[in-house]
Scaffold this motif. Structure first.
Motif, PDB file in Angstrom:
ATOM      1  N   ALA A 171      41.920  31.994  40.406  1.00  0.00           N
ATOM      2  CA  ALA A 171      41.758  33.448  40.510  1.00  0.00           C
ATOM      3  C   ALA A 171      42.086  33.947  41.914  1.00  0.00           C
ATOM      4  O   ALA A 171      42.651  35.047  42.071  1.00  0.00           O
ATOM      5  CB  ALA A 171      40.331  33.829  40.119  1.00  0.00           C
ATOM      6  N   ALA A 172      41.741  33.169  42.937  1.00  0.00           N
ATOM      7  CA  ALA A 172      42.050  33.577  44.313  1.00  0.00           C
ATOM      8  C   ALA A 172      43.560  33.605  44.543  1.00  0.00           C
ATOM      9  O   ALA A 172      44.078  34.482  45.244  1.00  0.00           O
ATOM     10  CB  ALA A 172      41.376  32.626  45.304  1.00  0.00           C
ATOM     11  N   PHE A 173      44.272  32.642  43.961  1.00  0.00           N
ATOM     12  CA  PHE A 173      45.728  32.628  44.068  1.00  0.00           C
ATOM     13  C   PHE A 173      46.306  33.884  43.422  1.00  0.00           C
ATOM     14  O   PHE A 173      47.173  34.558  43.999  1.00  0.00           O
ATOM     15  CB  PHE A 173      46.289  31.378  43.390  1.00  0.00           C
ATOM     16  N   LEU A 174      45.841  34.213  42.228  1.00  0.00           N
ATOM     17  CA  LEU A 174      46.366  35.371  41.518  1.00  0.00           C
ATOM     18  C   LEU A 174      46.054  36.659  42.280  1.00  0.00           C
ATOM     19  O   LEU A 174      46.900  37.564  42.356  1.00  0.00           O
ATOM     20  CB  LEU A 174      45.762  35.426  40.114  1.00  0.00           C
ATOM     21  N   ALA A 175      44.869  36.743  42.882  1.00  0.00           N
ATOM     22  CA  ALA A 175      44.513  37.936  43.652  1.00  0.00           C
ATOM     23  C   ALA A 175      45.440  38.096  44.854  1.00  0.00           C
ATOM     24  O   ALA A 175      45.866  39.213  45.177  1.00  0.00           O
ATOM     25  CB  ALA A 175      43.054  37.841  44.111  1.00  0.00           C
ATOM     26  N   ALA A 176      45.772  36.974  45.519  1.00  0.00           N
ATOM     27  CA  ALA A 176      46.680  37.043  46.664  1.00  0.00           C
ATOM     28  C   ALA A 176      48.092  37.403  46.228  1.00  0.00           C
ATOM     29  O   ALA A 176      48.816  38.124  46.933  1.00  0.00           O
ATOM     30  CB  ALA A 176      46.679  35.708  47.402  1.00  0.00           C
ATOM     31  N   PHE A 177      48.513  36.919  45.070  1.00  0.00           N
ATOM     32  CA  PHE A 177      49.837  37.259  44.539  1.00  0.00           C
ATOM     33  C   PHE A 177      49.938  38.759  44.287  1.00  0.00           C
ATOM     34  O   PHE A 177      50.968  39.389  44.564  1.00  0.00           O
ATOM     35  CB  PHE A 177      50.074  36.494  43.234  1.00  0.00           C
ATOM     36  N   ASN A 178      48.866  39.360  43.783  1.00  0.00           N
ATOM     37  CA  ASN A 178      48.885  40.764  43.398  1.00  0.00           C
ATOM     38  C   ASN A 178      48.495  41.720  44.523  1.00  0.00           C
ATOM     39  O   ASN A 178      48.532  42.935  44.328  1.00  0.00           O
ATOM     40  CB  ASN A 178      47.958  40.990  42.203  1.00  0.00           C
ATOM     41  N   ALA A 179      48.136  41.195  45.681  1.00  0.00           N
ATOM     42  CA  ALA A 179      47.713  42.052  46.795  1.00  0.00           C
ATOM     43  C   ALA A 179      48.942  42.703  47.429  1.00  0.00           C
ATOM     44  O   ALA A 179      49.531  42.173  48.366  1.00  0.00           O
ATOM     45  CB  ALA A 179      46.933  41.231  47.830  1.00  0.00           C
TER      46      ALA A 179
END
Length: 329
Positions: free
Chosen positions: A281-289
């Motif tokens: 989830a942290a990876f996906l949040a950074a991708f979408n930031a």
């Protein structure tokens, strides 16, 4: 009739024979080391096939210039002429590709069954696609369409710049530059992305973090660092891998935005395939930031490609497209 395709990375050398329909009929794999010479391996492969190939396409981890490529993370040079001589065909029948030009070509026949989607799913219509691969190095490629015809766009996206994202990380970058000055971008605090987002870079990055914190760096290669981070047994391995994943996510999202990758952003390569647990989830949040374009990024399909033969398949696709063969389904 058969064709020879190859994928030469910093760790593995893969060759395959494909028939006129694009199906693999024979293959071999070798370690990429000082004892393995590509022309000799190709000559042996062709001898076992008992005939010369109709055409050759080889993807190599390096920049192709005037029919020659010097591998970025291995001390060797490969030429079209040497491969033609080894395969007993005319040089005009040999194609040399950057490895992530081939990776981009693999997206033309992407098998959804070999992709785990972290966001979205298979695009209903072809659209620009990006592939990014942390392995021995960091490769980047893109696939676009001219009408119904796919076209790969090669580049060296693995060498874009990374900078610290927090005050704490400044010391880590300073230590990394001191350990590996060649990766510094000018006289700034920036380093090329591959210095952190690759199996080659991870040991430097882990040591840099350990040194900056005044602590011992007890782990050796990238595999040990990822393993220790996964179990939580080494705090600096956790920091190194956690930051690496966040930076990788940001670069992947940035590249998706640059290309307008409505067809998807795809992760692959040895480091990614062997450490799927970092894509959380942290990876996906950074991708979408993405600030004002966060929703734009959230609309991009994001997938992890599991197929280890993406380079071979991409070389095949490029060879067939160049010869006006229909691409395999």
């Amino acid at each position: 009739m058969w064709f020879l395709v190859g994928d030469i990375g910093g760790t593995n050398l893969r060759l395959a024979a494909v028939d006129a329909a694009g199906a693999v009929i024979s293959r071999s794999e070798h370690a990429t080391d000082g004892r393995t010479a590509l022309p000799e391996v190709c000559a042996d492969f062709c001898a076992k096939m008992s005939s010369a190939p109709e055409g050759v396409a080889v993807a190599v981890a390096g920049v192709v210039v005037d029919g020659r490529v010097r591998m970025t993370n291995a001390n060797r040079t490969i030429s079209r002429g040497d491969l033609a001589k080894a395969c007993k065909i005319a040089p005009a029948k040999v194609m040399l590709l950057n490895d992530f030009e081939a990776a981009a070509w693999s997206l033309a026949t992407l098998d959804p069954e070999k992709v785990t989607y972290l966001q979205g799913g298979p695009a209903s219509q072809p659209g620009p696609r990006v592939i990014i691969g942390p392995g021995t190095g960091l490769g980047v490629g893109a696939l676009v369409w001219q009408g119904a015809r796919p076209v790969a766009v090669p580049g060296e996206g693995g060498h874009v710049r990374l900078t610290p994202h927090s005050a704490e990380e400044v010391a880590y970058f300073e230590a990394l530059i001191a350990l590996w000055p060649e990766v510094q971008m000018g006289d700034t605090m920036a380093v090329e992305a591959e210095a952190i987002l690759s199996g080659t870079g991870m040991p430097y990055w882990y040591r840099a973090i350990s040194q900056a914190r005044g602590e011992a760096a007890t782990l050796g290669g990238a595999a040990a660092i990822f393993a220790a981070a996964k179990t939580g047994e080494d705090a600096n391995a956790c920091r190194a891998v956690g930051l690496m994943a966040r930076y990788l996510a940001g670069v992947a999202g940035d590249l998706g935005l640059v290309i307008g990758a409505r067809g998807g952003v795809f992760l692959t390569g040895g480091v990614a395939q062997q450490n799927a647990w970092i894509f959380d989830a942290a990876f996906l949040a950074a991708f979408n930031a993405g600030g004002r374009h966060s929703r734009w990024r959230e609309a991009l399909p994001l997938g992890l490609c599991h197929d280890p033969d993406f380079g071979l398949l991409g070389a095949r696709n490029c060879l067939f497209a160049d010869r006006d063969h229909p691409l395999p389904d």
